[in-house]
Design a protein around this motif. Structure first.
Motif, PDB file in Angstrom:
ATOM      1  N   THR A  96      63.331 -11.339  17.208  1.00  0.00           N
ATOM      2  CA  THR A  96      63.819 -10.747  15.958  1.00  0.00           C
ATOM      3  C   THR A  96      63.383 -11.547  14.715  1.00  0.00           C
ATOM      4  O   THR A  96      63.078 -12.730  14.809  1.00  0.00           O
ATOM      5  CB  THR A  96      65.362 -10.626  16.007  1.00  0.00           C
ATOM      6  OG1 THR A  96      65.925 -11.913  16.282  1.00  0.00           O
ATOM      7  CG2 THR A  96      65.802  -9.656  17.076  1.00  0.00           C
TER       8      THR A  96
ATOM      9  N   TRP B 227      70.772  -4.209  16.939  1.00  0.00           N
ATOM     10  CA  TRP B 227      69.985  -2.997  17.218  1.00  0.00           C
ATOM     11  C   TRP B 227      69.553  -2.991  18.680  1.00  0.00           C
ATOM     12  O   TRP B 227      69.513  -1.970  19.328  1.00  0.00           O
ATOM     13  CB  TRP B 227      68.686  -2.995  16.406  1.00  0.00           C
ATOM     14  CG  TRP B 227      68.750  -2.590  14.987  1.00  0.00           C
ATOM     15  CD1 TRP B 227      69.837  -2.237  14.251  1.00  0.00           C
ATOM     16  CD2 TRP B 227      67.615  -2.498  14.107  1.00  0.00           C
ATOM     17  NE1 TRP B 227      69.446  -1.930  12.965  1.00  0.00           N
ATOM     18  CE2 TRP B 227      68.092  -2.078  12.856  1.00  0.00           C
ATOM     19  CE3 TRP B 227      66.252  -2.732  14.259  1.00  0.00           C
ATOM     20  CZ2 TRP B 227      67.249  -1.877  11.758  1.00  0.00           C
ATOM     21  CZ3 TRP B 227      65.417  -2.540  13.171  1.00  0.00           C
ATOM     22  CH2 TRP B 227      65.911  -2.121  11.919  1.00  0.00           C
TER      23      TRP B 227
ATOM     24  N   PRO C  59      65.805 -15.316  18.418  1.00  0.00           N
ATOM     25  CA  PRO C  59      65.925 -14.965  16.995  1.00  0.00           C
ATOM     26  C   PRO C  59      64.932 -15.748  16.148  1.00  0.00           C
ATOM     27  O   PRO C  59      64.266 -16.670  16.639  1.00  0.00           O
ATOM     28  CB  PRO C  59      67.355 -15.388  16.664  1.00  0.00           C
ATOM     29  CG  PRO C  59      67.642 -16.509  17.609  1.00  0.00           C
ATOM     30  CD  PRO C  59      66.845 -16.242  18.863  1.00  0.00           C
TER      31      PRO C  59
ATOM     32  N   LYS D 128      64.266 -19.381  11.424  1.00  0.00           N
ATOM     33  CA  LYS D 128      64.643 -19.710  10.040  1.00  0.00           C
ATOM     34  C   LYS D 128      66.140 -19.577   9.805  1.00  0.00           C
ATOM     35  O   LYS D 128      66.711 -20.267   8.967  1.00  0.00           O
ATOM     36  CB  LYS D 128      63.883 -18.796   9.066  1.00  0.00           C
ATOM     37  CG  LYS D 128      62.393 -19.068   9.075  1.00  0.00           C
ATOM     38  CD  LYS D 128      61.663 -18.202   8.070  1.00  0.00           C
ATOM     39  CE  LYS D 128      60.174 -18.478   8.148  1.00  0.00           C
ATOM     40  NZ  LYS D 128      59.371 -17.251   8.221  1.00  0.00           N
TER      41      LYS D 128
ATOM     42  N   VAL E 204      60.756  -7.095  16.444  1.00  0.00           N
ATOM     43  CA  VAL E 204      60.730  -6.661  15.038  1.00  0.00           C
ATOM     44  C   VAL E 204      60.230  -7.843  14.224  1.00  0.00           C
ATOM     45  O   VAL E 204      60.726  -8.967  14.370  1.00  0.00           O
ATOM     46  CB  VAL E 204      62.121  -6.228  14.537  1.00  0.00           C
ATOM     47  CG1 VAL E 204      62.078  -5.925  13.041  1.00  0.00           C
ATOM     48  CG2 VAL E 204      62.619  -4.994  15.284  1.00  0.00           C
TER      49      VAL E 204
ATOM     50  N   GLY F 259      56.768  -3.335  12.954  1.00  0.00           N
ATOM     51  CA  GLY F 259      56.069  -4.233  12.036  1.00  0.00           C
ATOM     52  C   GLY F 259      56.514  -4.093  10.594  1.00  0.00           C
ATOM     53  O   GLY F 259      57.630  -3.659  10.306  1.00  0.00           O
TER      54      GLY F 259
ATOM     55  N   PHE G 110      65.651   4.375  14.943  1.00  0.00           N
ATOM     56  CA  PHE G 110      64.978   3.785  13.781  1.00  0.00           C
ATOM     57  C   PHE G 110      63.542   3.444  14.153  1.00  0.00           C
ATOM     58  O   PHE G 110      63.298   2.755  15.134  1.00  0.00           O
ATOM     59  CB  PHE G 110      65.712   2.491  13.395  1.00  0.00           C
ATOM     60  CG  PHE G 110      65.121   1.748  12.226  1.00  0.00           C
ATOM     61  CD1 PHE G 110      65.770   1.714  10.995  1.00  0.00           C
ATOM     62  CD2 PHE G 110      63.917   1.054  12.353  1.00  0.00           C
ATOM     63  CE1 PHE G 110      65.228   1.022   9.922  1.00  0.00           C
ATOM     64  CE2 PHE G 110      63.366   0.360  11.279  1.00  0.00           C
ATOM     65  CZ  PHE G 110      64.023   0.342  10.061  1.00  0.00           C
TER      66      PHE G 110
ATOM     67  N   SER H 198      53.521   0.364  11.052  1.00  0.00           N
ATOM     68  CA  SER H 198      54.912  -0.102  11.036  1.00  0.00           C
ATOM     69  C   SER H 198      55.540  -0.073  12.420  1.00  0.00           C
ATOM     70  O   SER H 198      56.680  -0.526  12.577  1.00  0.00           O
ATOM     71  CB  SER H 198      55.751   0.747  10.065  1.00  0.00           C
ATOM     72  OG  SER H 198      55.289   0.559   8.738  1.00  0.00           O
TER      73      SER H 198
HETATM   74  P1  NAD Z   1      57.532 -12.735  11.628  1.00  0.00           P
HETATM   75  O1  NAD Z   1      56.566 -11.757  12.190  1.00  0.00           O
HETATM   76  O2  NAD Z   1      57.000 -13.944  10.979  1.00  0.00           O
HETATM   77  O3  NAD Z   1      58.520 -13.271  12.778  1.00  0.00           O
HETATM   78  C1  NAD Z   1      59.220 -12.386  13.627  1.00  0.00           C
HETATM   79  C2  NAD Z   1      59.507 -13.087  14.941  1.00  0.00           C
HETATM   80  O4  NAD Z   1      58.273 -13.439  15.569  1.00  0.00           O
HETATM   81  C3  NAD Z   1      60.302 -14.380  14.796  1.00  0.00           C
HETATM   82  O5  NAD Z   1      61.224 -14.472  15.846  1.00  0.00           O
HETATM   83  C4  NAD Z   1      59.229 -15.460  14.896  1.00  0.00           C
HETATM   84  O6  NAD Z   1      59.726 -16.656  15.438  1.00  0.00           O
HETATM   85  C5  NAD Z   1      58.212 -14.834  15.820  1.00  0.00           C
HETATM   86  N1  NAD Z   1      56.843 -15.281  15.544  1.00  0.00           N
HETATM   87  C6  NAD Z   1      56.327 -15.654  14.344  1.00  0.00           C
HETATM   88  N2  NAD Z   1      55.041 -15.989  14.467  1.00  0.00           N
HETATM   89  C7  NAD Z   1      54.721 -15.817  15.771  1.00  0.00           C
HETATM   90  C8  NAD Z   1      53.519 -15.977  16.519  1.00  0.00           C
HETATM   91  N3  NAD Z   1      52.385 -16.393  15.957  1.00  0.00           N
HETATM   92  N4  NAD Z   1      53.547 -15.704  17.833  1.00  0.00           N
HETATM   93  C9  NAD Z   1      54.682 -15.275  18.410  1.00  0.00           C
HETATM   94  N5  NAD Z   1      55.853 -15.103  17.752  1.00  0.00           N
HETATM   95  C10 NAD Z   1      55.865 -15.360  16.443  1.00  0.00           C
HETATM   96  O7  NAD Z   1      58.495 -11.920  10.648  1.00  0.00           O
HETATM   97  P2  NAD Z   1      59.604 -12.493   9.654  1.00  0.00           P
HETATM   98  O8  NAD Z   1      58.927 -13.163   8.520  1.00  0.00           O
HETATM   99  O9  NAD Z   1      60.650 -13.220  10.401  1.00  0.00           O
HETATM  100  O10 NAD Z   1      60.272 -11.126   9.161  1.00  0.00           O
HETATM  101  C11 NAD Z   1      59.783 -10.368   8.091  1.00  0.00           C
HETATM  102  C12 NAD Z   1      58.867  -9.262   8.568  1.00  0.00           C
HETATM  103  O11 NAD Z   1      59.559  -8.417   9.479  1.00  0.00           O
HETATM  104  C13 NAD Z   1      58.415  -8.357   7.444  1.00  0.00           C
HETATM  105  O12 NAD Z   1      57.059  -8.049   7.648  1.00  0.00           O
HETATM  106  C14 NAD Z   1      59.274  -7.110   7.613  1.00  0.00           C
HETATM  107  O13 NAD Z   1      58.732  -5.915   7.113  1.00  0.00           O
HETATM  108  C15 NAD Z   1      59.394  -7.054   9.097  1.00  0.00           C
HETATM  109  N6  NAD Z   1      60.556  -6.283   9.496  1.00  0.00           N
HETATM  110  C16 NAD Z   1      60.334  -5.034   9.997  1.00  0.00           C
HETATM  111  C17 NAD Z   1      61.404  -4.254  10.358  1.00  0.00           C
HETATM  112  C18 NAD Z   1      61.188  -2.882  10.910  1.00  0.00           C
HETATM  113  O14 NAD Z   1      62.154  -2.302  11.338  1.00  0.00           O
HETATM  114  N7  NAD Z   1      59.984  -2.341  10.926  1.00  0.00           N
HETATM  115  C19 NAD Z   1      62.715  -4.745  10.224  1.00  0.00           C
HETATM  116  C20 NAD Z   1      62.905  -6.025   9.724  1.00  0.00           C
HETATM  117  C21 NAD Z   1      61.801  -6.784   9.367  1.00  0.00           C
END
Ligand code: NAD
Length: 494
Positions: A146, A157, A173, A176, A223, A247, A446, A452
């Motif tokens: 997440t 969710w 999770p 951060k 997500v 995404g 959702f 996305s």
């Molecule tokens: P992120 O992609 O950086 O991280 C999400 C998860 O992936 C975290 O648990 C993180 O630890 C892990 N992660 C990060 N880098 C990784 C890697 N290289 N390899 C494997 N795992 C990795 O996202 P974020 O910054 O935490 O969240 C914001 C993003 O999430 C935004 O792009 C937002 O649009 C998206 N988001 C989408 C939805 C949706 O329903 N489509 C909902 C909420 C957030």
């Protein structure tokens, strides 16, 4: 310094070789650290989830449902406590944090009705003396990965339906703001969920890699941002798992010339700047159609001046800080580059000064934005609203449909026919009509389109039951009743 532990087999585990910092974004201080799992720790958690699977699978639907009712009761009672944790690690204002928990609870409410959702189908006498029925059975150990922006809602969710369907779960999770995941897992334990059924493992890429490759993980719900979602989708699928990977987004709000101007301006301000724009359903592009643009920009600008930005714990704050200093600087760089790309900066959020070391930035409004500009093309994920001017409805729809993302979209109009046509034409997974953030209620699912969402099923609601279960069809024939030693009194079967 407080250490945020894993939660494995109903035990807090604080030993680790690596730790990650957890900041309070409102002060800029590192207040906590989180354990980051090694490969061995993730293996241990997967083993715990696997060991708990037979018992949980065999647990009656009535008993499972009873646990969800208790979780709902406890989370409602302890909502202020969890909201305070969210605010201290994410930065969002307390009312947003409580709202997030309430939206997440919809998925627990949905899970209480699992007996209804898990019903199979039955066809009698498909052939002489032969009946067929279908059942839905759990897939096994499910990994839930997440993002930072909804640290309570997005886990809810996933885990509500995954557990309801009889799976065991490993939740990873965001590192951060990781505390709420442990809080939620402990609430489930308090509600009677057996040990090992819901485990929380903190970590970064190292932990995720194990989840994607491990043969005992059968499904992955993710997500996060689009590049990571795409890579998770491919890698998990390569290892034979079912995957749903949601995404990033670039959500458009189309305002037709006949729209209620005040309604549209209020909606744009709350949907663009609420939660500092760190929502995957935040409005980031306002598409002003025809002659409404100047009045709309003026109405939004006048409202922006009243927005109170401050620590999420201050009840008068309407918007808090961003998640990290790096993210704030990245958001600022888009505003800095906008003029050079040919856009006009109407309000520059970088100019607002804050008497704090927290990760604050003011709200920005950028007009005359066009595709091809970075401010339009990239997901900024901050309090920046771009205005694109379109001459006609068709130009507006083309713009939305040509965008690589297709999460949420909204139209503002008084014309029912126009709204209906928009619903038909637009390429996005969730559509709002005079509703800027059309997040479906828990009884629907959702999910976005295009970049996305990678996968077939949307998240929570009815789609989640399909994702977290495997179908099985049983064909049954019993010996001819006329040969029974019991006189059944039935007419002879042809
Ligand atoms: P992120 O992609 O950086 O991280 C999400 C998860 O992936 C975290 O648990 C993180 O630890 C892990 N992660 C990060 N880098 C990784 C890697 N290289 N390899 C494997 N795992 C990795 O996202 P974020 O910054 O935490 O969240 C914001 C993003 O999430 C935004 O792009 C937002 O649009 C998206 N988001 C989408 C939805 C949706 O329903 N489509 C909902 C909420 C957030």
């Amino acid at each position: 310094m407080q250490t945020i532990p894993h939660f494995i087999n109903a035990q807090r585990v604080s030993e680790a070789e690596r730790f990650g910092p957890v900041f309070n974004p409102a002060t800029g201080e590192q207040e906590k650290q989180v354990v980051l799992a090694s490969r061995a720790r993730v293996d241990e958690a997967i083993a715990a989830a696997k060991a708990a699977l037979p018992g949980w699978r065999a647990t009656s639907l009535a008993r499972r449902s009873g646990i969800f009712f208790k979780v709902r009761e406890i989370l409602n009672r302890r909502k202020p406590e969890l909201a305070a944790i969210l605010t201290s690690e994410h930065g969002k204002v307390l009312s947003d944090a409580e709202g997030e928990i309430s939206r997440g609870l919809e998925n627990i409410e949905f899970a209480t009705g699992l007996s209804h959702m898990l019903k199979g189908e039955h066809s009698e006498q498909v052939s002489g003396g032969i009946d067929v029925h279908s059942v839905r059975q759990p897939v096994g150990v499910v990994a839930c990965i997440t993002p930072f922006n909804f640290p309570a809602m997005v886990p809810l969710w996933m885990i509500g339906s995954a557990l309801a369907c009889g799976n065991t779960v490993l939740l990873k999770p965001s590192e951060k703001d990781p505390s709420s995941a442990v809080f939620i897992a402990e609430v489930f334990a308090e509600a009677g969920l057996p040990a090992g059924v819901l485990n929380v493992v903190h970590g970064d890429k190292e932990a995720v890699d194990v989840l994607l490759e491990h043969q005992d993980v059968k499904a992955v719900s993710f997500v996060g941002s689009t590049p990571i979602a795409q890579s998770i989708y491919r890698r998990a699928a390569d290892h034979g798992k079912r995957v749903q990977a949601l995404g990033g987004a670039k959500n458009h709000m189309v305002v037709l010339p006949d729209a209620d101007l005040d309604m549209a301006a209020d909606a744009a301000v709350s949907a663009a700047y609420g939660s500092a724009g760190e929502r995957c359903m935040a409005v980031s592009v306002l598409v002003a159609v025809g002659n409404i643009a100047d009045d709309l920009v003026a109405a939004i600008r006048s409202r922006m001046a009243d927005l109170k930005i401050g620590p999420g714990t201050d009840p008068s704050s309407q918007m808090g800080p961003l998640i990290t200093a790096e993210h704030r600087d990245r958001v600022a760089s888009y505003v800095a580059g906008a003029e050079g790309e040919g856009a006009s900066v109407v309000v520059d959020g970088r100019e607002q000064q804050f008497d704090s070391d927290g990760f604050f930035i003011g709200v920005s409004l950028i007009d005359h934005v066009k595709p091809g500009m970075k401010v339009y093309d990239d997901e900024i994920f901050g309090p920046v609203l771009s205005v694109v001017r379109a001459e006609t409805y068709s130009d507006a729809v083309r713009l939305v449909n040509e965008n690589e993302f297709g999460n949420g979209v909204a139209i503002f109009t008084r014309d029912g026919g126009a709204a209906r046509q928009f619903e038909f034409d637009v390429e996005a997974g969730m559509v709002g009509v005079n509703v800027p953030i059309p997040v479906p209620v828990g009884t629907f699912s959702f999910g976005g389109w295009k970049n996305s969402l990678f996968g077939d099923t949307h998240m929570y609601g009815p789609d989640s039951i399909r994702f977290y279960t495997r179908g099985k069809v049983v064909t049954t024939r019993w010996p001819d009743p006329s040969t029974s030693v019991i006189d059944l009194g039935f007419p002879q079967v042809d």
